[in-house]
Design a protein around this motif. Structure first.
Motif, PDB file in Angstrom:
ATOM      1  N   GLU A   1      37.320  49.878  49.668  1.00 34.12           N
ATOM      2  CA  GLU A   1      38.058  49.818  48.448  1.00 34.12           C
ATOM      3  C   GLU A   1      37.143  50.590  47.333  1.00 34.12           C
ATOM      4  O   GLU A   1      37.849  51.341  46.376  1.00 34.12           O
ATOM      5  CB  GLU A   1      38.260  48.301  48.034  1.00 34.12           C
TER       6      GLU A   1
ATOM      7  N   ARG B   1      38.647  53.951  45.373  1.00 31.43           N
ATOM      8  CA  ARG B   1      38.658  53.792  43.886  1.00 31.43           C
ATOM      9  C   ARG B   1      38.045  55.209  43.378  1.00 31.43           C
ATOM     10  O   ARG B   1      38.432  55.987  42.368  1.00 31.43           O
ATOM     11  CB  ARG B   1      38.046  52.702  43.067  1.00 31.43           C
TER      12      ARG B   1
ATOM     13  N   TYR C   1      40.198  58.372  43.785  1.00 32.46           N
ATOM     14  CA  TYR C   1      41.136  58.360  42.975  1.00 32.46           C
ATOM     15  C   TYR C   1      40.971  58.172  41.465  1.00 32.46           C
ATOM     16  O   TYR C   1      41.677  57.971  40.562  1.00 32.46           O
ATOM     17  CB  TYR C   1      42.302  57.761  43.349  1.00 32.46           C
ATOM     18  N   ASP C   2      39.407  58.295  41.256  1.00 30.32           N
ATOM     19  CA  ASP C   2      38.974  57.789  39.836  1.00 30.32           C
ATOM     20  C   ASP C   2      39.632  56.526  39.070  1.00 30.32           C
ATOM     21  O   ASP C   2      40.090  56.563  38.095  1.00 30.32           O
ATOM     22  CB  ASP C   2      39.468  59.151  38.997  1.00 30.32           C
ATOM     23  N   LEU C   3      39.635  55.513  40.027  1.00 34.93           N
ATOM     24  CA  LEU C   3      40.149  54.185  39.500  1.00 34.93           C
ATOM     25  C   LEU C   3      38.917  53.494  38.996  1.00 34.93           C
ATOM     26  O   LEU C   3      38.234  53.168  39.750  1.00 34.93           O
ATOM     27  CB  LEU C   3      40.919  53.556  40.454  1.00 34.93           C
ATOM     28  N   GLY C   4      39.176  52.679  37.806  1.00 30.67           N
ATOM     29  CA  GLY C   4      38.258  51.693  37.514  1.00 30.67           C
ATOM     30  C   GLY C   4      38.321  50.437  38.268  1.00 30.67           C
ATOM     31  O   GLY C   4      39.429  50.132  38.961  1.00 30.67           O
TER      32      GLY C   4
ATOM     33  N   GLU D   1      39.092  47.511  37.084  1.00 31.24           N
ATOM     34  CA  GLU D   1      40.281  46.819  36.488  1.00 31.24           C
ATOM     35  C   GLU D   1      41.536  47.494  36.915  1.00 31.24           C
ATOM     36  O   GLU D   1      42.728  46.569  36.849  1.00 31.24           O
ATOM     37  CB  GLU D   1      39.975  46.648  34.962  1.00 31.24           C
ATOM     38  N   ASP D   2      41.716  48.619  37.287  1.00 32.43           N
ATOM     39  CA  ASP D   2      42.824  49.180  38.039  1.00 32.43           C
ATOM     40  C   ASP D   2      43.366  48.509  39.259  1.00 32.43           C
ATOM     41  O   ASP D   2      42.687  48.456  40.095  1.00 32.43           O
ATOM     42  CB  ASP D   2      42.872  50.649  38.106  1.00 32.43           C
ATOM     43  N   ARG D   3      44.489  48.327  39.175  1.00 38.51           N
ATOM     44  CA  ARG D   3      45.360  47.663  40.586  1.00 38.51           C
ATOM     45  C   ARG D   3      45.566  48.783  41.296  1.00 38.51           C
ATOM     46  O   ARG D   3      45.965  49.780  41.265  1.00 38.51           O
ATOM     47  CB  ARG D   3      46.635  47.084  39.789  1.00 38.51           C
ATOM     48  N   LEU D   4      45.243  48.522  42.761  1.00 38.90           N
ATOM     49  CA  LEU D   4      45.585  49.463  43.680  1.00 38.90           C
ATOM     50  C   LEU D   4      46.854  49.087  44.205  1.00 38.90           C
ATOM     51  O   LEU D   4      47.386  47.745  44.480  1.00 38.90           O
ATOM     52  CB  LEU D   4      44.520  48.963  45.125  1.00 38.90           C
TER      53      LEU D   4
END
Length: 78
Positions: A39, A43, A46-49, A51-54
């Motif tokens: 995970e 993240r 795809y440069d997700l933080g 708190e960002d929902r997958l």
């Protein structure tokens, strides 16, 4: 005159394999560790933080004869 374009798409599948030999299978803690690392890599990809929902299908789990494989695929034009 042609009205189409051509492209080449390259796919890379990232995998984390957890040993799961019979008759005992894989320990939940080991699956959890691999899941967390996969995970985190997703993240980062795809440069997700945190708190960002997958998306529900972001990670895939495949059960083999002697392992459980967690993976995701990255596609890009080349």
């Amino acid at each position: 005159m042609a009205t189409f374009t051509a492209r080449t798409i390259t796919s890379t599948r990232r995998e984390w394999a957890v040993p799961a030999a019979e008759p005992w299978g894989a320990a939940a803690a080991e699956i959890g560790k691999a899941w967390a690392v996969a995970e985190r890599a997703y993240r980062e990809q795809y440069d997700l933080g945190p708190e960002d929902r997958l998306a529900d299908d972001a990670l895939r789990f495949r059960v083999g004869d002697d392992e459980i494989v967690i993976s995701f695929t990255v596609e890009g034009e080349s």
